[in-house]
Design an enzyme around this catalytic site. Structure first.
Site, PDB file in Angstrom:
ATOM      1  N   LYS A 267      15.139 -21.208  20.652  1.00 25.88           N
ATOM      2  CA  LYS A 267      16.388 -21.980  20.662  1.00 25.88           C
ATOM      3  C   LYS A 267      17.302 -21.646  21.838  1.00 25.88           C
ATOM      4  O   LYS A 267      18.035 -22.506  22.318  1.00 25.88           O
ATOM      5  CB  LYS A 267      17.142 -21.767  19.349  1.00 25.88           C
ATOM      6  CG  LYS A 267      16.450 -22.351  18.137  1.00 25.88           C
ATOM      7  CD  LYS A 267      16.434 -23.875  18.181  1.00 25.88           C
ATOM      8  CE  LYS A 267      15.806 -24.492  16.946  1.00 25.88           C
ATOM      9  NZ  LYS A 267      15.663 -25.957  17.080  1.00 25.88           N
TER      10      LYS A 267
ATOM     11  N   GLU B 238      25.265 -27.487  15.449  1.00 27.84           N
ATOM     12  CA  GLU B 238      24.850 -27.502  14.051  1.00 27.84           C
ATOM     13  C   GLU B 238      23.742 -26.472  13.906  1.00 27.84           C
ATOM     14  O   GLU B 238      23.109 -26.114  14.894  1.00 27.84           O
ATOM     15  CB  GLU B 238      24.324 -28.894  13.672  1.00 27.84           C
ATOM     16  CG  GLU B 238      22.851 -29.158  14.013  1.00 27.84           C
ATOM     17  CD  GLU B 238      22.545 -29.168  15.510  1.00 27.84           C
ATOM     18  OE1 GLU B 238      23.496 -29.335  16.305  1.00 27.84           O
ATOM     19  OE2 GLU B 238      21.373 -28.986  15.883  1.00 27.84           O
TER      20      GLU B 238
ATOM     21  N   SER C  16       7.189 -20.003  17.662  1.00 28.65           N
ATOM     22  CA  SER C  16       8.518 -20.376  18.161  1.00 28.65           C
ATOM     23  C   SER C  16       9.618 -19.374  17.835  1.00 28.65           C
ATOM     24  O   SER C  16      10.662 -19.375  18.474  1.00 28.65           O
ATOM     25  CB  SER C  16       8.897 -21.754  17.616  1.00 28.65           C
ATOM     26  OG  SER C  16       8.873 -21.729  16.204  1.00 28.65           O
TER      27      SER C  16
END
Lengths: 393, 263
Positions: free
Chosen positions: A87, A109, A376
């Protein structure tokens, strides 16, 4: 639907209140200008290296390969990114862009909290105000990340309306943006939302696949047979797949969250179980009722618990360039444990879905097969969810 | 059909919302299915009988991006009692029987799900005069707006404080019946004061169009309406009325006070 800029085939577009249209135009032109600016690229690469820890390694998962019958498994270690997931690739780039645009306030968010932590981290690094919207249910399941965000100086706003998960947090972030559009940049966390976000997030995440493809060729002297990534909104997957889309011999597989089973209705597999519609500003596959109301979703993985998916994935699905499939909570938890025990790597529940699907492909390909999986994120955040799952089963 | 052709045929909304002198046309809002089907119809009809120029009927939606907490809660409650788009259209039809033109406010996905062509046919058959789609900017409108226009429905687009003049020109070109002027950068919901930038925005908008201009978002009190007289043609009031219903009060009392301030 029309085909014009910001479309992937029929998908994408800008379905937002008029108040945001000027801001999207401003963002698009700032983005195009920054992305073609060598100085911005140089600064981004320097930050990716020193702050995120890029390039992340390509790891040969030998014991997992053996367990799955011999096909060679490699993991792209995005879990080793600073803050523990891919991220930050996106959040850091967008916060740098926001600074360039003169925006002093960042909103984001978050579902699992990983994007919220990444946004809060990038804001701490550059000294920007940060507000993160998070559903009540997610704040409960991911309390450690809530504490991390607060420690980093972000304000975490609880969203109680609707289902109290990522969908509602995203709606609330968009509403905040409508109200504060002049001062604020909205750092969306996945390859979703109105144009130019899906493209912008893809470009900031494509470093995953660009690195992995080079690393794979260097290590193996060839390309993998199959590349697998999990898909919620789809940012790690699009970041991984983009480098391989032109390699026609490489099968690309996106794994969605089947929750308790797609047939039960308690899932988050938009491409597998949804149909085209508009959610959060773009036209793509959406889990919706017959009457066009967005459905509540279920997944043990908060990061996949979302009723929509990025529009480029919808297009890749229709083109049949990427195969989309879904894996249940139980299968993901089993893969989570297996990877932890056999490799000494605790994967996040999101990529545990990709790991779970890899077993079937490994059996299909046999010992000569080669599979690349995007790991991830790391799973420290998920210990409570896994224990809770075990208690219930 | 272009807005010019619609004007040539005499859009009912356009004729109704142009008022003599500095009189303001009031467009009260009722959420279809809130607090239940029959009361959402009763409220709409009562507003029309009391002298409202037009009635806006909201279609409940799970993720209303342009709406604040009052409309969100009302929509959620309407969905919980099972209100569908088809129900909303039939509720609008029942209100339209009272005589005042009815405009339907719906987010884009229920229309896509229903089918744009089928929606246009159903809405026209129900006697609905026009449609407002708050998450459909003019650029994305063609595949939806064309069937609406062909069915004789007005397409009402929104102008925001952030809309540059070039966008405003395009938006009014695509609009018929009236143009919806969002008074503030933000979501729906009562505010204490009107936005100080509103008068400038209304002047920019009135310079760009001969269509009636309806101001909406944040308008809640007779004081607000008196301030708007002579500056806009019409005003939409939604959350203030829904908040009365939420509090268990009769919303018509407020609607009557608001109507008095318009004349």
């Amino acid at each position: 639907m029309p085909t014009q800029t910001g479309r992937f085939g029929p998908y994408g577009g800008q379905y937002v209140p008029e108040t945001l249209m000027a801001a999207l135009a401003e963002l698009e032109s700032a983005w195009v200008e920054a992305w073609s600016d060598a100085a911005f690229q140089l600064e981004l690469r320097a930050q990716q290296h020193a702050f995120i820890g890029r390039p992340t390694p390509l790891y040969s998962a030998d014991r997992l390969s053996e367990e799955f019958g011999g096909a060679r498994l490699h993991l792209k270690r995005e879990d080793l990114c600073h803050t523990g997931a891919h991220k930050l690739n996106n959040a850091l780039g967008q916060v740098m862009l926001a600074r360039r645009m003169g925006k002093a306030r960042i909103i984001a968010e978050t579902g699992a909290g990983q994007h919220g932590v990444a946004a809060a981290t990038a804001c701490a690094r550059f000294g920007l105000e940060c507000v993160v919207f998070m559903g009540r249910e997610d704040m409960r399941r991911q309390s450690v990340n809530v504490r991390r965000m607060r420690l980093l100086g972000a304000e975490v706003r609880e969203v109680t309306l609707g289902t109290g998960t990522l969908k509602d947090a995203t709606s609330e972030a968009i509403r905040d943006w409508v109200a504060n559009v002049a001062s604020t940049h909205y750092v969306i966390g996945s390859a979703v939302g109105p144009h130019p976000y899906p493209e912008l997030v893809r470009e900031l995440q494509r470093v995953i696949g660009d690195e992995a493809r080079d690393q794979y060729l260097a290590a193996e002297g060839r390309l993998p047979d199959i590349v697998i990534a999990c898909v919620g909104g789809g940012s790690n997957a699009i970041g991984m797949f983009t480098a391989f889309v032109g390699d026609q011999d490489v099968r690309l597989v996106g794994v969605e969250a089947a929750g308790r089973g797609v047939e039960t209705g308690l899932h988050a597999a938009s491409l597998t179980g949804g149909r085209p519609g508009v959610l959060h500003g773009s036209y793509s596959y959406v889990l919706q009722t017959e009457d066009g109301q967005v459905k509540p979703t279920h997944s043990i993985s908060a990061g996949l618990d979302y009723p929509g998916v990025g529009p480029e994935h919808a297009f890749l699905r229709d083109l049949e360039r990427v195969e989309y499939t879904a894996v249940t909570d139980a299968e993901a938890v089993a893969a989570f444990k297996l990877c932890t025990r056999l490799e000494g790597i605790i994967p996040a529940l999101e990529p545990s879905h990709a790991l779970a699907r890899a077993r079937g492909f490994a059996e299909e390909l046999g010992p000569s097969g080669r599979i690349l999986i995007c790991l991830s994120g790391r799973g420290d955040k998920d210990l409570d969810s896994v224990e809770e799952f075990d208690d219930q089963h | 059909m272009t807005s010019t052709e619609a004007r040539a045929q005499g859009s009912r909304l356009e004729l109704t919302l142009h008022r003599p002198g500095d009189e303001l046309a009031l467009i009260p809002y009722t959420m279809a299915g809130y607090p239940d089907r029959s009361r959402s119809i009763e409220h709409g009809r009562a507003y029309a009988r009391a002298g409202a120029a037009a009635i806006e009927v909201g279609v409940p939606y799970s993720d209303p991006l342009a709406d604040g907490p009052v409309v969100q809660r009302a929509g959620q409650a309407a969905l919980e009692v099972g209100t569908t788009l088809a129900d909303s259209i039939s509720i609008a039809a029942a209100i339209a029987e009272e005589g005042a033109p009815v405009v339907l406010m719906t987010y884009v996905n229920p229309i896509l799900s229903h089918g744009a062509q089928r929606f246009a046919t159903d809405a026209a058959r129900a006697g609905i005069a026009g449609v407002i789609i708050p998450d459909l900017p003019a650029e994305e409108s063609e595949p939806l707006a064309d069937p609406l226009r062909a069915a004789g429905l007005d397409t009402i687009f929104l102008v925001a404080p952030t809309s540059p003049d070039a966008r405003i020109r395009n938006i009014v070109q695509q609009s018929s019946g009236f143009v919806y002027c969002v008074t503030l950068a933000g979501v729906t919901g009562p505010r204490a004061e009107l936005d100080p930038g509103l008068e400038g925005l209304l002047l920019r908008l009135l310079a760009a169009t001969t269509l009636p201009v309806a101001a909406g978002f944040g308008i809640a009190t007779p004081v607000h309406l008196r301030r708007l007289r002579g500056k806009a043609d019409a005003a939409v009031v939604a959350s203030a009325l829904l908040a009365r219903i939420h509090a268990g009060e009769e919303p018509l009392t407020l609607a009557e006070e608001l109507l008095q301030a318009c004349r």
